[in-house]
Structure formats: C-alpha cells, structure tokens
Design a protein around this motif. Structure first.
Motif, PDB file in Angstrom:
ATOM      1  N   GLU A 204     -54.210 -23.304   1.136  1.00 24.77           N
ATOM      2  CA  GLU A 204     -53.561 -24.613   1.309  1.00 24.77           C
ATOM      3  C   GLU A 204     -53.958 -25.565   0.179  1.00 24.77           C
ATOM      4  O   GLU A 204     -53.114 -26.291  -0.374  1.00 24.77           O
ATOM      5  CB  GLU A 204     -53.945 -25.203   2.666  1.00 24.77           C
ATOM      6  CG  GLU A 204     -53.276 -26.539   2.958  1.00 24.77           C
ATOM      7  CD  GLU A 204     -53.702 -27.123   4.296  1.00 24.77           C
ATOM      8  OE1 GLU A 204     -53.155 -28.170   4.691  1.00 24.77           O
ATOM      9  OE2 GLU A 204     -54.596 -26.531   4.930  1.00 24.77           O
ATOM     10  N   PHE A 205     -55.242 -25.570  -0.193  1.00 22.52           N
ATOM     11  CA  PHE A 205     -55.719 -26.428  -1.281  1.00 22.52           C
ATOM     12  C   PHE A 205     -55.045 -26.053  -2.609  1.00 22.52           C
ATOM     13  O   PHE A 205     -54.594 -26.934  -3.356  1.00 22.52           O
ATOM     14  CB  PHE A 205     -57.240 -26.287  -1.414  1.00 22.52           C
ATOM     15  CG  PHE A 205     -57.808 -26.900  -2.660  1.00 22.52           C
ATOM     16  CD1 PHE A 205     -57.974 -28.269  -2.761  1.00 22.52           C
ATOM     17  CD2 PHE A 205     -58.166 -26.092  -3.745  1.00 22.52           C
ATOM     18  CE1 PHE A 205     -58.493 -28.838  -3.933  1.00 22.52           C
ATOM     19  CE2 PHE A 205     -58.678 -26.644  -4.901  1.00 22.52           C
ATOM     20  CZ  PHE A 205     -58.840 -28.031  -5.000  1.00 22.52           C
ATOM     21  N   LEU A 206     -54.955 -24.751  -2.897  1.00 22.93           N
ATOM     22  CA  LEU A 206     -54.331 -24.310  -4.140  1.00 22.93           C
ATOM     23  C   LEU A 206     -52.850 -24.649  -4.178  1.00 22.93           C
ATOM     24  O   LEU A 206     -52.311 -25.025  -5.228  1.00 22.93           O
ATOM     25  CB  LEU A 206     -54.536 -22.802  -4.321  1.00 22.93           C
ATOM     26  CG  LEU A 206     -55.969 -22.342  -4.612  1.00 22.93           C
ATOM     27  CD1 LEU A 206     -56.052 -20.818  -4.618  1.00 22.93           C
ATOM     28  CD2 LEU A 206     -56.463 -22.892  -5.947  1.00 22.93           C
ATOM     29  N   ASN A 207     -52.174 -24.542  -3.043  1.00 23.59           N
ATOM     30  CA  ASN A 207     -50.750 -24.892  -2.984  1.00 23.59           C
ATOM     31  C   ASN A 207     -50.535 -26.378  -3.274  1.00 23.59           C
ATOM     32  O   ASN A 207     -49.607 -26.761  -3.995  1.00 23.59           O
ATOM     33  CB  ASN A 207     -50.167 -24.527  -1.617  1.00 23.59           C
ATOM     34  CG  ASN A 207     -49.725 -23.075  -1.552  1.00 23.59           C
ATOM     35  OD1 ASN A 207     -49.140 -22.546  -2.508  1.00 23.59           O
ATOM     36  ND2 ASN A 207     -50.002 -22.420  -0.443  1.00 23.59           N
ATOM     37  N   ASN A 208     -51.406 -27.243  -2.692  1.00 24.42           N
ATOM     38  CA  ASN A 208     -51.301 -28.680  -2.950  1.00 24.42           C
ATOM     39  C   ASN A 208     -51.549 -28.986  -4.428  1.00 24.42           C
ATOM     40  O   ASN A 208     -50.873 -29.831  -5.025  1.00 24.42           O
ATOM     41  CB  ASN A 208     -52.297 -29.448  -2.082  1.00 24.42           C
ATOM     42  CG  ASN A 208     -51.939 -29.401  -0.611  1.00 24.42           C
ATOM     43  OD1 ASN A 208     -50.771 -29.189  -0.256  1.00 24.42           O
ATOM     44  ND2 ASN A 208     -52.910 -29.576   0.260  1.00 24.42           N
ATOM     45  N   LYS A 209     -52.538 -28.305  -5.015  1.00 26.19           N
ATOM     46  CA  LYS A 209     -52.834 -28.500  -6.433  1.00 26.19           C
ATOM     47  C   LYS A 209     -51.654 -28.044  -7.294  1.00 26.19           C
ATOM     48  O   LYS A 209     -51.298 -28.694  -8.292  1.00 26.19           O
ATOM     49  CB  LYS A 209     -54.093 -27.709  -6.796  1.00 26.19           C
ATOM     50  CG  LYS A 209     -54.593 -27.938  -8.203  1.00 26.19           C
ATOM     51  CD  LYS A 209     -55.903 -27.185  -8.426  1.00 26.19           C
ATOM     52  CE  LYS A 209     -56.430 -27.406  -9.848  1.00 26.19           C
ATOM     53  NZ  LYS A 209     -57.705 -26.672 -10.064  1.00 26.19           N
ATOM     54  N   ARG A 210     -51.045 -26.964  -6.904  1.00 25.63           N
ATOM     55  CA  ARG A 210     -49.899 -26.433  -7.653  1.00 25.63           C
ATOM     56  C   ARG A 210     -48.722 -27.400  -7.624  1.00 25.63           C
ATOM     57  O   ARG A 210     -48.026 -27.594  -8.630  1.00 25.63           O
ATOM     58  CB  ARG A 210     -49.485 -25.079  -7.063  1.00 25.63           C
ATOM     59  CG  ARG A 210     -48.352 -24.378  -7.794  1.00 25.63           C
ATOM     60  CD  ARG A 210     -48.072 -23.025  -7.168  1.00 25.63           C
ATOM     61  NE  ARG A 210     -47.033 -22.319  -7.869  1.00 25.63           N
ATOM     62  CZ  ARG A 210     -45.721 -22.471  -7.643  1.00 25.63           C
ATOM     63  NH1 ARG A 210     -45.311 -23.329  -6.695  1.00 25.63           N
ATOM     64  NH2 ARG A 210     -44.831 -21.783  -8.330  1.00 25.63           N
ATOM     65  N   VAL A 211     -48.500 -28.035  -6.472  1.00 24.13           N
ATOM     66  CA  VAL A 211     -47.405 -29.005  -6.351  1.00 24.13           C
ATOM     67  C   VAL A 211     -47.622 -30.176  -7.310  1.00 24.13           C
ATOM     68  O   VAL A 211     -46.687 -30.646  -7.978  1.00 24.13           O
ATOM     69  CB  VAL A 211     -47.293 -29.509  -4.897  1.00 24.13           C
ATOM     70  CG1 VAL A 211     -46.348 -30.705  -4.808  1.00 24.13           C
ATOM     71  CG2 VAL A 211     -46.799 -28.384  -3.995  1.00 24.13           C
ATOM     72  N   GLY A 212     -48.880 -30.671  -7.410  1.00 27.01           N
ATOM     73  CA  GLY A 212     -49.184 -31.782  -8.310  1.00 27.01           C
ATOM     74  C   GLY A 212     -48.908 -31.428  -9.760  1.00 27.01           C
ATOM     75  O   GLY A 212     -48.305 -32.217 -10.505  1.00 27.01           O
ATOM     76  N   VAL A 213     -49.345 -30.244 -10.197  1.00 32.25           N
ATOM     77  CA  VAL A 213     -49.105 -29.808 -11.577  1.00 32.25           C
ATOM     78  C   VAL A 213     -47.611 -29.613 -11.817  1.00 32.25           C
ATOM     79  O   VAL A 213     -47.080 -29.948 -12.886  1.00 32.25           O
ATOM     80  CB  VAL A 213     -49.879 -28.507 -11.869  1.00 32.25           C
ATOM     81  CG1 VAL A 213     -49.568 -27.996 -13.272  1.00 32.25           C
ATOM     82  CG2 VAL A 213     -51.380 -28.730 -11.712  1.00 32.25           C
ATOM     83  N   TYR A 214     -46.917 -29.106 -10.812  1.00 32.76           N
ATOM     84  CA  TYR A 214     -45.469 -28.883 -10.934  1.00 32.76           C
ATOM     85  C   TYR A 214     -44.729 -30.196 -11.183  1.00 32.76           C
ATOM     86  O   TYR A 214     -43.841 -30.277 -12.045  1.00 32.76           O
ATOM     87  CB  TYR A 214     -44.947 -28.211  -9.661  1.00 32.76           C
ATOM     88  CG  TYR A 214     -43.442 -28.041  -9.628  1.00 32.76           C
ATOM     89  CD1 TYR A 214     -42.840 -26.951 -10.253  1.00 32.76           C
ATOM     90  CD2 TYR A 214     -42.618 -28.964  -8.988  1.00 32.76           C
ATOM     91  CE1 TYR A 214     -41.460 -26.786 -10.238  1.00 32.76           C
ATOM     92  CE2 TYR A 214     -41.244 -28.817  -8.962  1.00 32.76           C
ATOM     93  CZ  TYR A 214     -40.673 -27.728  -9.596  1.00 32.76           C
ATOM     94  OH  TYR A 214     -39.309 -27.578  -9.588  1.00 32.76           O
ATOM     95  N   GLU A 215     -45.091 -31.240 -10.444  1.00 32.62           N
ATOM     96  CA  GLU A 215     -44.429 -32.532 -10.608  1.00 32.62           C
ATOM     97  C   GLU A 215     -44.648 -33.084 -12.015  1.00 32.62           C
ATOM     98  O   GLU A 215     -43.733 -33.659 -12.619  1.00 32.62           O
ATOM     99  CB  GLU A 215     -44.935 -33.523  -9.558  1.00 32.62           C
ATOM    100  CG  GLU A 215     -44.543 -33.175  -8.128  1.00 32.62           C
ATOM    101  CD  GLU A 215     -43.025 -33.155  -7.928  1.00 32.62           C
ATOM    102  OE1 GLU A 215     -42.336 -33.952  -8.616  1.00 32.62           O
ATOM    103  OE2 GLU A 215     -42.544 -32.348  -7.121  1.00 32.62           O
ATOM    104  N   PHE A 216     -45.871 -32.927 -12.547  1.00 35.44           N
ATOM    105  CA  PHE A 216     -46.158 -33.393 -13.902  1.00 35.44           C
ATOM    106  C   PHE A 216     -45.292 -32.653 -14.920  1.00 35.44           C
ATOM    107  O   PHE A 216     -44.686 -33.261 -15.814  1.00 35.44           O
ATOM    108  CB  PHE A 216     -47.641 -33.179 -14.225  1.00 35.44           C
ATOM    109  CG  PHE A 216     -47.991 -33.403 -15.667  1.00 35.44           C
ATOM    110  CD1 PHE A 216     -48.145 -34.687 -16.159  1.00 35.44           C
ATOM    111  CD2 PHE A 216     -48.143 -32.321 -16.531  1.00 35.44           C
ATOM    112  CE1 PHE A 216     -48.464 -34.891 -17.500  1.00 35.44           C
ATOM    113  CE2 PHE A 216     -48.455 -32.519 -17.861  1.00 35.44           C
ATOM    114  CZ  PHE A 216     -48.612 -33.805 -18.351  1.00 35.44           C
ATOM    115  N   LEU A 217     -45.216 -31.327 -14.796  1.00 32.20           N
ATOM    116  CA  LEU A 217     -44.424 -30.538 -15.736  1.00 32.20           C
ATOM    117  C   LEU A 217     -42.937 -30.844 -15.616  1.00 32.20           C
ATOM    118  O   LEU A 217     -42.200 -30.806 -16.613  1.00 32.20           O
ATOM    119  CB  LEU A 217     -44.675 -29.047 -15.487  1.00 32.20           C
ATOM    120  CG  LEU A 217     -46.088 -28.542 -15.807  1.00 32.20           C
ATOM    121  CD1 LEU A 217     -46.237 -27.094 -15.377  1.00 32.20           C
ATOM    122  CD2 LEU A 217     -46.391 -28.679 -17.291  1.00 32.20           C
TER     123      LEU A 217
END
Length: 641
Positions: A204-217
């Motif tokens: 769950e933590f990694l998925n949330n982190k991935r969403v944040g990086v995705y929005e930046f990109l």
C-alpha cells in the motif's frame, strides 16, 4: 512444500588448474583411501553453502583460491563462488541465463551473515527454496539450521550428540527446525499471517508513492522513454543550430592559441598521471595476490606444526600393535618395517623448538595480515586518486572544447547572446537527465511492487497450504518411526527391537533406549544414518527437506575387524547398508513398492567400495597412489604429503 536442491558440479578453482567433481541424481558414491580429499569434497559443499570456515587443508591452500558450486533450486540454476581461506569476504552469486545457455556475467555479492541481513547468502537461499522470514526461539531461522539435516559429517555420524542436544545454546532451534521440516511448527502459521499483514502495508505504501511520482511525471509530460528521447533530440537540434550560428558569426575572427596552450599542457599531464595510476594499481593488485599466497603458506605451516604437537600427545598415549598408517604388524622398539614409521616421543627440547617455531610463524602471519590490510588501503586510496584525476581531466577537456570554438570578433554582443542561448539549452539537457532519474525511480517502484506482490502471493499460498493440509505431529512421528525401523532392519542391525523416534524430543531410540546409551560405536553409527535417512526419505506432501543428504564415512565403527569383539564389526552389515543405498531408486518407484520413499540426491563418502556397487553410482574414485589411471586424490597435480 519447499523447493529441492540438486547439486550439479563442485569446482576448486586453482592457480595451476581447476579440480572438478560432477554429481548426478540419486546415489553418488565417493571412494578412496584416507587423506585423498574425499571429506574435503563434502566440506567444500558445506563451505559454499555458508559455513563460517573450513579446515586448513594444506594441499588445497597451496593449489586453490576459490570454491565454485553449481546447483539447482527447483527449476532455477545458480552458481556460488566463495574465496578460500578468507572467511569474511562475501560470496558471488551468479544466475543461469537460459537464452545464452551460460551463467550471467553480472553477479550479486552476498554476505556470510544471519538471514536477518537481507543481503546475506542465508536469506537468499531461504527465499529461493520458499522458507523466508521465519523466526524461531526469538532468532531468525537460517539456511544453516536446515542444512544440518542434509550434511552428516564425520564428527556427527558416530556422535553421542547428533543434533547438539547436549550443548547449551546450540540446540535452541533444533526442535523447531525438525517441526519446520515436517510442517508441524505450531507458531509458523501465526508468523506467516503477521508477515502477510506487514507485506500488505508495504505494498500500500509503495502504491501511494508510485501515484505521487506518476502525477509529477504527468505534469512534466515525461511518462515514457519515447517522450524523453523525442525531447532530447529536439534540444540537440536547437543546440546544433545555435552552435552553427556562432561559428558563422566568428568566421572572420582570429584563433588565440594562448587561451588553450595551458589547458592542453594540463590535459597531457593528467593523462600521464592517470596512466601512472593504472600501472601502480596493477602492480599493487599483483602484489596483494602474492601476499595472499604467502598467507596461505604460513597458515599451512602453522597447521602442520599444530598437527605434530597435537598428534604427538594423542599417539604417544597409545600402544600400537599395528601401524596406524599401513596396518602392518609392528615392534614398539623398531617401528614399522613396511612404511618406516617410528613411534618416538617428542623430547622436551624438540617440543620447545616446535612451539617456538609455531609462535614465530603466528607472529609473522599476524604481521602479514596487518601489512595486507595496509596494502589494500593504499590500493583503495590510489583508485580514489585516479578517479579524481579522471574527473578533473573531463572538466579540462570540456573547457578546452569550449574555448577552441570561440573566436575573438567585432560581434561580441551577438556572440554573448548566442552563448547565453547555448547555455540555456545545455541546462535544459541537464534537467532532462534529472527528470530521467525520476522516470527510472518510477520504474523501480513499479518493479518493487511487482516483486512484493509475488512475495505476498507466496505467503497466501503457504498459509492456505498450512491450513488445508497440515498433518498432526502424532502422525508424523508414527510414520517416521516406522520408516526408521525399516531402514535399520534393511541395514541388518543386530538384535533389532523397539526402534522409534520419540515425540517429546524427536531423538532416535533402539532396543528401547536412547541412541547414546546403546554402548557400541557401530550401533550409534547405524542409528545416526538411519535417523537422518528416515527424515530425508519420509514421503509427505508438505515436507520442507532440501532433498539432499551427504553422509561422510559410514564405514567408521563398521566392517570386519577380528581384533575387536563387537557384533557390529561384520562386513555383511556394512554391505547391507550400501545395498540399501543402491536400492533407493527402486524404493522411490510406486510400481515397485507399496510404500515409496522420497526421491533424494544421496552423496556417500567412504574408504573403498564393495564389488557389487555399480560403476554408474561411483562418481569419484581415488587410489592414494596415482596409478591404474586413477587420480591420487582431489588435488592430483602436486606432491602429496
């Protein structure tokens, strides 16, 4: 059920040549006289799989630098390479590449440490066989705990402490390991559910982190490699255009050589400096390799003297009727007339000389180790200085490239403007590279999530398997006891009765008494072998045994010996044991037996072999002489002591 291990090849990597042993499925018999390297084969397997150290074998120390073990875990093939005589260095782990039909060039460095260290060899092996992250007795369950049930070495086979049950502190994980092998460990299910809970939180933590990086990109329009490459190509075209403009404006200018002469001199000096560093590094590495050989020689000499001092004390306490070297009848006064061995006590003066030499060698060895550490430190320092010089050279070359493209002309303002534009484009390219690191981070997080989800699925599968197919402890002990009795029966154990495994301590009993109370070395040897064999061979669906069993020197305390009045000193008993080993292939076939046993890879090491043993099962044979087209021993190209 854990994945099984299959050994394919053991190689001692030598200075002159390599020494290779090939294994096969089923029975692998290794035969030869004493001191030919048979037991060292088993110990090198044990060392490759993470034992803290190995014995100071003199000939191996003179001839070899690394041990290599090729093996399978399930359907995956691996190779371990571990330095000899340097016990604290990490091991190299290579993976097999199916497409290239060879091991990959890249490797992982794994520490010899507790599996609590995720970068340890133990953690890697446990993860691959399917038994990761288990805690027993408030300690991490180790691959070494499991391997104890696969390696019956000489010190265990006739021991009265076969699972270290008498040794305080060493047996804390003995019973839990037995329970893990047979999937009856009461605490394991709760531990696995807790691990699953923690794994779900991590995903769950990694998925949330991935969403944040995705929005930046997404905002940077850098979601894929194609976009990155297109933007990089666009900026390079603009940079080329602006550079051409600058060149055209300066076409009438005059090149000022004084601006670049100093840089060219610096660059030449740096290149020479780097070349000198390369020479020093190469010489230093060769020097360290020579020091390593010298260290091995000191270790070997120390071992020789210790053997002389210890052996003298032991041998002088006995009176020999026969020579322990060649078994020829001897006279205590004259020694052995066949091999020339003399049995004289070391004098006090001789003992002092040996002890003095031992002290001197140990002092030299310690000084050598300190000196080697200093040399390694110097090597690291030189390598770091070379890197700094290389970086400085790169800066100087870039500055020179920049200067030689600048001409002094009347159009200074235009030149400055174009240079400013070129600088902006270079900054944009640098920022693009930084953005690429974010793209790579996004890809890594995605890969981490996939890996963690695989581990999650494995945990769920293990939990479901435990809950659905868990066997009771009573059934395991009953089935194990029956197989234990059957093996002893086929071993031709004299006056066999009341043989079983006790549920309270998981230890073997024969004739109604605990194995260490049988009063015969032969009885203990047979009981110990039957015990480890029954654990390896008992056929249970969810059993977590490695599927590998190494037995070193079962002949000890067995076989014909007219000088000892012992019912176990019977060659027929020893032959019965070997016949049982050879029959395991048929015992594994359901078409040939009502109660088939587990299919295992069995490696047996002993002095000599019966005539009825198949040549197919005799994978290694030494003769101790180097005649009859047979090798002297494992190390077959040096003069043997």
């Amino acid at each position: 059920m854990s994945k099984k291990i299959f050994l394919e090849k053991l190689i001692l990597i030598g200075f002159r040549k390599n020494y290779e042993v090939l294994f096969k499925k089923g029975l692998n018999f290794i035969s030869g006289p004493m001191s030919t390297g048979k037991s060292s084969i088993a110990e090198m397997i044990n060392y490759a799989f993470g034992s803290e150290k190995h014995k100071a074998y003199i000939e191996i120390g003179k001839s070899c630098k690394d041990v290599q073990l090729d093996f399978w875990i399930g359907e995956k093939k691996f190779k371990i390479v571990r330095p000899l005589f340097d016990f604290n260095r990490p091991v190299k782990l290579f993976r097999w590449n199916e497409e290239g039909a060879d091991f990959e060039k890249n490797f992982d460095l794994l520490e010899i440490d507790s599996p609590a260290n995720k970068q340890s060899l133990s953690a890697f092996l446990l993860n691959e066989i399917g038994l990761p992250d288990i805690i027993v007795a408030n300690q991490s369950f180790s691959f070494r705990d499991l391997f104890k049930y696969s390696y019956v070495k000489q010190s265990i086979i006739d021991s009265e402490n076969l699972l270290m049950e008498r040794t305080s502190g060493s047996n804390l994980k003995r019973k839990p390991t037995f329970e893990i092998i047979f999937n009856i460990y009461n605490e394991l299910l709760g531990d696995l559910k807790q691990q699953l809970k923690e794994k779900l939180k991590l995903i769950e933590f990694l998925n949330n982190k991935r969403v944040g990086v995705y929005e930046f990109l997404k905002e940077m329009n850098m979601l894929n490699d194609k976009t990155f490459q297109e933007e990089k190509e666009r900026l390079r075209k603009i940079l080329s255009t602006e550079t051409n403009k600058l060149r055209e404006i300066k076409a009438s200018g005059k090149y000022d050589e004084s601006l670049t002469m100093g840089l060219e001199g610096d660059i030449s000096s740096l290149k020479e400096k780097i070349s000198n560093f390369d020479t020093v590094i190469l010489d230093k590495e060769k020097h360290i390799d020579k020091l390593l050989l010298l260290r091995n020689q000191y270790s070997n000499e120390i071992q020789k003297i210790e053997f002389i001092l210890e052996g003298s004390l032991i041998l002088n306490s006995y009176t020999f009727d026969s020579c322990p070297s060649c078994l020829n009848p001897i006279s205590p006064k004259s020694g052995c007339t066949l091999c020339g061995s003399e049995f004289k006590d070391l004098s006090t003066e001789e003992t002092k000389v040996f002890k003095s030499e031992l002290l001197r060698l140990k002092r030299k060895l310690n000084n050598l180790i300190i000196f080697m550490d200093q040399q390694r430190g110097i090597l690291i320092q030189v390598q770091e200085e070379r890197k700094l010089s290389k970086d400085e050279l790169h800066v100087k070359q870039r500055e020179l490239d920049h200067l030689i493209n600048h001409y002094i002309s009347p159009y200074i303002e235009q030149i400055q403007h174009i240079n400013y534009e070129i600088g902006k484009i270079n900054n944009s390219l640098d920022q693009l590279e930084k953005n690429l690191s974010v793209v790579n981070q996004f890809s890594k997080i995605t890969q981490d999530i996939l890996e963690e989800e695989k581990l999650r699925d494995k945990l769920i599968k293990r939990i479901d398997s435990l809950e659905k197919e868990k066997i009771t402890k009573k059934d395991v002990i009953q089935n194990l006891s029956e197989l234990f009795f059957e093996i002893l029966e086929e071993f031709s154990f004299p006056k066999l009765s009341n043989a079983f495994i006790r549920e309270s301590n998981y230890l073997p009993y024969v004739r109604g008494v605990k194995y260490d109370e049988l009063g015969s070395g032969g009885a203990i040897t047979m009981t110990t072998m039957a015990y480890f064999l029954s654990i390896a061979l008992l056929k249970l669906k969810n059993k977590n045994h490695l599927g590998l069993l190494i037995i070193d020197s079962p002949r000890k305390n067995l076989g014909a010996d007219s000088k000892i009045d012992d019912e176990f000193k019977d060659e027929e008993i020893f032959n019965s044991i070997i016949k049982y080993f050879t029959s395991l292939k048929d015992k594994n076939d359901p078409a040939k037996t009502e109660n088939p046993v587990e299919d295992i890879q069995l490696i047996v090491i002993t002095n000599g072999n019966p005539d009825f043993l198949s040549e197919d099962d005799l994978i290694v044979k030494f003769d101790g002489k180097g005649t009859n087209e047979l090798p002297y021993g494992l190390i077959d190209d040096v003069e043997h002591l």
